[in-house]
Design a protein around this motif. Structure first.
Motif, PDB file in Angstrom:
ATOM      1  N   ALA A 132     -13.636  -9.840  -9.781  1.00  0.00           N
ATOM      2  CA  ALA A 132     -14.551 -10.865 -10.403  1.00  0.00           C
ATOM      3  C   ALA A 132     -15.422 -10.446 -10.509  1.00  0.00           C
ATOM      4  CB  ALA A 132     -15.394 -11.272  -8.580  1.00  0.00           C
ATOM      5  N   GLY A 133     -15.458  -9.090 -11.280  1.00  0.00           N
ATOM      6  CA  GLY A 133     -16.681  -9.379 -12.058  1.00  0.00           C
ATOM      7  C   GLY A 133     -17.726  -7.995 -11.287  1.00  0.00           C
ATOM      8  N   LEU A 134     -17.763  -7.606 -10.580  1.00  0.00           N
ATOM      9  CA  LEU A 134     -18.814  -7.401  -9.989  1.00  0.00           C
ATOM     10  C   LEU A 134     -18.729  -5.716  -9.260  1.00  0.00           C
ATOM     11  CD1 LEU A 134     -18.839  -9.603  -6.105  1.00  0.00           C
ATOM     12  CD2 LEU A 134     -20.401  -9.783  -8.712  1.00  0.00           C
ATOM     13  N   ARG A 135     -19.628  -5.462  -9.477  1.00  0.00           N
ATOM     14  CA  ARG A 135     -19.647  -3.641  -9.963  1.00  0.00           C
ATOM     15  C   ARG A 135     -19.144  -3.038  -8.292  1.00  0.00           C
ATOM     16  NH1 ARG A 135     -26.370  -2.577 -12.726  1.00  0.00           N
ATOM     17  NH2 ARG A 135     -24.605  -2.683 -14.807  1.00  0.00           N
ATOM     18  N   PRO A 136     -19.160  -2.129  -8.543  1.00  0.00           N
ATOM     19  CA  PRO A 136     -18.362  -0.688  -7.148  1.00  0.00           C
ATOM     20  C   PRO A 136     -19.051  -0.724  -6.644  1.00  0.00           C
ATOM     21  CG  PRO A 136     -17.206   0.048  -9.635  1.00  0.00           C
ATOM     22  CD  PRO A 136     -18.883  -1.636  -9.947  1.00  0.00           C
ATOM     23  N   ASP A 137     -18.890  -0.962  -5.081  1.00  0.00           N
ATOM     24  CA  ASP A 137     -19.765  -0.240  -4.462  1.00  0.00           C
ATOM     25  C   ASP A 137     -19.417   1.201  -4.234  1.00  0.00           C
ATOM     26  OD1 ASP A 137     -21.818   0.053  -1.772  1.00  0.00           O
ATOM     27  OD2 ASP A 137     -20.320  -1.417  -0.310  1.00  0.00           O
ATOM     28  N   THR A 138     -20.625   1.708  -3.965  1.00  0.00           N
ATOM     29  CA  THR A 138     -20.087   3.460  -3.985  1.00  0.00           C
ATOM     30  C   THR A 138     -20.184   3.681  -2.805  1.00  0.00           C
ATOM     31  OG1 THR A 138     -22.609   3.655  -4.762  1.00  0.00           O
ATOM     32  CG2 THR A 138     -20.826   3.391  -6.578  1.00  0.00           C
ATOM     33  N   ARG A 139     -21.440   3.422  -1.870  1.00  0.00           N
ATOM     34  CA  ARG A 139     -21.437   3.446  -0.418  1.00  0.00           C
ATOM     35  C   ARG A 139     -20.248   4.413   0.215  1.00  0.00           C
ATOM     36  NH1 ARG A 139     -25.380  -0.621   1.098  1.00  0.00           N
ATOM     37  NH2 ARG A 139     -23.515  -1.947  -0.087  1.00  0.00           N
ATOM     38  N   SER A 140     -19.995   5.194   1.281  1.00  0.00           N
ATOM     39  CA  SER A 140     -19.022   5.398   1.562  1.00  0.00           C
ATOM     40  C   SER A 140     -19.040   3.976   3.139  1.00  0.00           C
ATOM     41  CB  SER A 140     -19.049   6.141   2.308  1.00  0.00           C
ATOM     42  OG  SER A 140     -19.748   6.776   4.026  1.00  0.00           O
ATOM     43  N   TYR A 141     -17.316   2.975   3.844  1.00  0.00           N
ATOM     44  CA  TYR A 141     -17.617   1.803   4.559  1.00  0.00           C
ATOM     45  C   TYR A 141     -17.776   2.917   6.019  1.00  0.00           C
ATOM     46  CZ  TYR A 141     -15.919  -1.254   7.067  1.00  0.00           C
ATOM     47  OH  TYR A 141     -15.519  -3.584   7.233  1.00  0.00           O
ATOM     48  N   ARG A 142     -18.906   2.618   7.016  1.00  0.00           N
ATOM     49  CA  ARG A 142     -19.238   2.437   7.596  1.00  0.00           C
ATOM     50  C   ARG A 142     -19.001   1.704   8.731  1.00  0.00           C
ATOM     51  NH1 ARG A 142     -22.923   6.825   9.806  1.00  0.00           N
ATOM     52  NH2 ARG A 142     -22.743   8.074  10.869  1.00  0.00           N
ATOM     53  N   PRO A 143     -17.862   0.605   9.488  1.00  0.00           N
ATOM     54  CA  PRO A 143     -18.451  -0.309  10.152  1.00  0.00           C
ATOM     55  C   PRO A 143     -18.719  -0.602  11.187  1.00  0.00           C
ATOM     56  CG  PRO A 143     -16.262   0.521  10.245  1.00  0.00           C
ATOM     57  CD  PRO A 143     -16.749   1.781   9.298  1.00  0.00           C
ATOM     58  N   HIS A 144     -19.764  -1.002  11.504  1.00  0.00           N
ATOM     59  CA  HIS A 144     -20.595  -1.622  12.445  1.00  0.00           C
ATOM     60  C   HIS A 144     -21.229  -2.731  12.757  1.00  0.00           C
ATOM     61  CE1 HIS A 144     -22.893  -1.271   8.890  1.00  0.00           C
ATOM     62  NE2 HIS A 144     -23.948  -1.732  10.047  1.00  0.00           N
ATOM     63  N   LEU A 145     -21.489  -3.489  14.122  1.00  0.00           N
ATOM     64  CA  LEU A 145     -22.655  -4.451  13.985  1.00  0.00           C
ATOM     65  C   LEU A 145     -23.879  -3.549  13.786  1.00  0.00           C
ATOM     66  CD1 LEU A 145     -20.164  -4.936  16.310  1.00  0.00           C
ATOM     67  CD2 LEU A 145     -20.794  -7.043  15.491  1.00  0.00           C
ATOM     68  N   THR A 146     -25.161  -4.352  13.367  1.00  0.00           N
ATOM     69  CA  THR A 146     -26.320  -3.754  13.568  1.00  0.00           C
ATOM     70  C   THR A 146     -26.771  -4.880  14.954  1.00  0.00           C
ATOM     71  OG1 THR A 146     -26.897  -3.574  10.975  1.00  0.00           O
ATOM     72  CG2 THR A 146     -28.782  -4.192  12.445  1.00  0.00           C
ATOM     73  N   LEU A 147     -27.537  -3.758  15.598  1.00  0.00           N
ATOM     74  CA  LEU A 147     -28.001  -4.514  16.847  1.00  0.00           C
ATOM     75  C   LEU A 147     -29.178  -4.961  16.279  1.00  0.00           C
ATOM     76  CD1 LEU A 147     -26.124  -2.170  19.231  1.00  0.00           C
ATOM     77  CD2 LEU A 147     -25.552  -4.636  18.397  1.00  0.00           C
ATOM     78  N   ALA A 148     -30.577  -4.099  15.590  1.00  0.00           N
ATOM     79  CA  ALA A 148     -31.909  -4.721  15.259  1.00  0.00           C
ATOM     80  C   ALA A 148     -31.949  -3.644  14.568  1.00  0.00           C
ATOM     81  CB  ALA A 148     -32.399  -3.774  16.746  1.00  0.00           C
ATOM     82  N   TYR A 149     -33.485  -4.182  13.832  1.00  0.00           N
ATOM     83  CA  TYR A 149     -33.880  -4.103  12.601  1.00  0.00           C
ATOM     84  C   TYR A 149     -35.255  -2.982  13.486  1.00  0.00           C
ATOM     85  CZ  TYR A 149     -29.976  -6.219   9.491  1.00  0.00           C
ATOM     86  OH  TYR A 149     -28.970  -6.974   8.615  1.00  0.00           O
ATOM     87  N   LEU A 150     -35.205  -1.836  12.954  1.00  0.00           N
ATOM     88  CA  LEU A 150     -36.636  -1.299  12.705  1.00  0.00           C
ATOM     89  C   LEU A 150     -37.838  -1.129  12.104  1.00  0.00           C
ATOM     90  CD1 LEU A 150     -34.409   1.712  14.357  1.00  0.00           C
ATOM     91  CD2 LEU A 150     -35.069  -0.081  15.819  1.00  0.00           C
ATOM     92  N   SER A 151     -39.069  -1.267  12.351  1.00  0.00           N
ATOM     93  CA  SER A 151     -39.963  -0.757  11.566  1.00  0.00           C
ATOM     94  C   SER A 151     -40.640   0.095  12.400  1.00  0.00           C
ATOM     95  CB  SER A 151     -41.213  -2.255  11.798  1.00  0.00           C
ATOM     96  OG  SER A 151     -41.706  -2.015  11.433  1.00  0.00           O
ATOM     97  N   ARG A 152     -40.930   1.513  12.012  1.00  0.00           N
ATOM     98  CA  ARG A 152     -41.992   2.193  12.443  1.00  0.00           C
ATOM     99  C   ARG A 152     -41.677   2.849  13.599  1.00  0.00           C
ATOM    100  NH1 ARG A 152     -45.640  -0.389   9.575  1.00  0.00           N
ATOM    101  NH2 ARG A 152     -46.270  -1.971  11.143  1.00  0.00           N
TER     102      ARG A 152
END
Length: 180
Positions: free
Chosen positions: A109-129
């Motif tokens: 579709a013309g998008l740039r490649p994702d260069t990060r390695s794939y790590r399947p997960h479910l994000t449970l929480a975003y953290l702040s400090r």
């Protein structure tokens, strides 16, 4: 412009079973069950015309249904840069293959490649400090997480809109994983 990602949504009973683990970390913004997902490919902000092309390409990525299970927990970031805690997905060659097909669809579709390695997960929480010692203790207390196997018959193309209370996701298209 629209912010998009491809993902699998676990059955509600699997997502709800994670709720008892979603506590005990100061500064954690716990994700509600309806927001939990396994990202296949994050596409980012793309033009509407590219989104149409991506939709057409993703339709060809679907193959057979997947059976997955959650296994273990972890965190993204280190020290003062800890930014999320997650539930892992047990190794699945079929899941990795679907993620690769989503990457191929993005490139077609013309998008740039994702260069990060794939790590399947479910994000449970975003953290702040977050306190690194508290995150380590939470991981140790929850590291034996294991769900029963669950079957997924579809994946979706989701839009993401950021708000004051976190990102909100909307299913834009669903792609049936054939075979049942």
């Amino acid at each position: 412009m629209i912010r998009l990602f491809a993902a699998l949504t676990p059955p509600l009973e699997i997502a709800e079973a994670l709720a008892p683990r979603q506590q005990g970390l100061a500064g954690a913004a716990w994700r509600p069950p309806e927001a939990l997902h396994i990202t296949l490919r994050f596409f980012g902000e793309i033009a509407e015309t590219a989104a149409d092309d991506l939709d057409a390409e993703l339709a060809g990525a679907a193959r057979g249904p997947l059976t997955l299970e959650l296994q273990g927990v972890g965190a993204f970031g280190e020290g003062a840069n800890l930014h999320a805690v997650w539930a892992g997905v047990a190794e699945s060659p079929a899941l990795r293959q679907l993620a690769r097909r989503c990457e191929t669809a993005a490139r077609r579709a013309g998008l740039r490649p994702d260069t990060r390695s794939y790590r399947p997960h479910l994000t449970l929480a975003y953290l702040s400090r977050a306190d690194p010692a508290a995150v380590a203790a939470w991981i140790q207390a929850n590291n034996l997480l294991r769900s029963p196997p669950f079957r997924l018959d579809a994946f979706g193309l989701y839009s993401s809109r950021r708000g004051a209370d976190g990102s909100r996701y909307r299913l834009e298209r669903a792609y049936r994983l054939g075979g049942g």
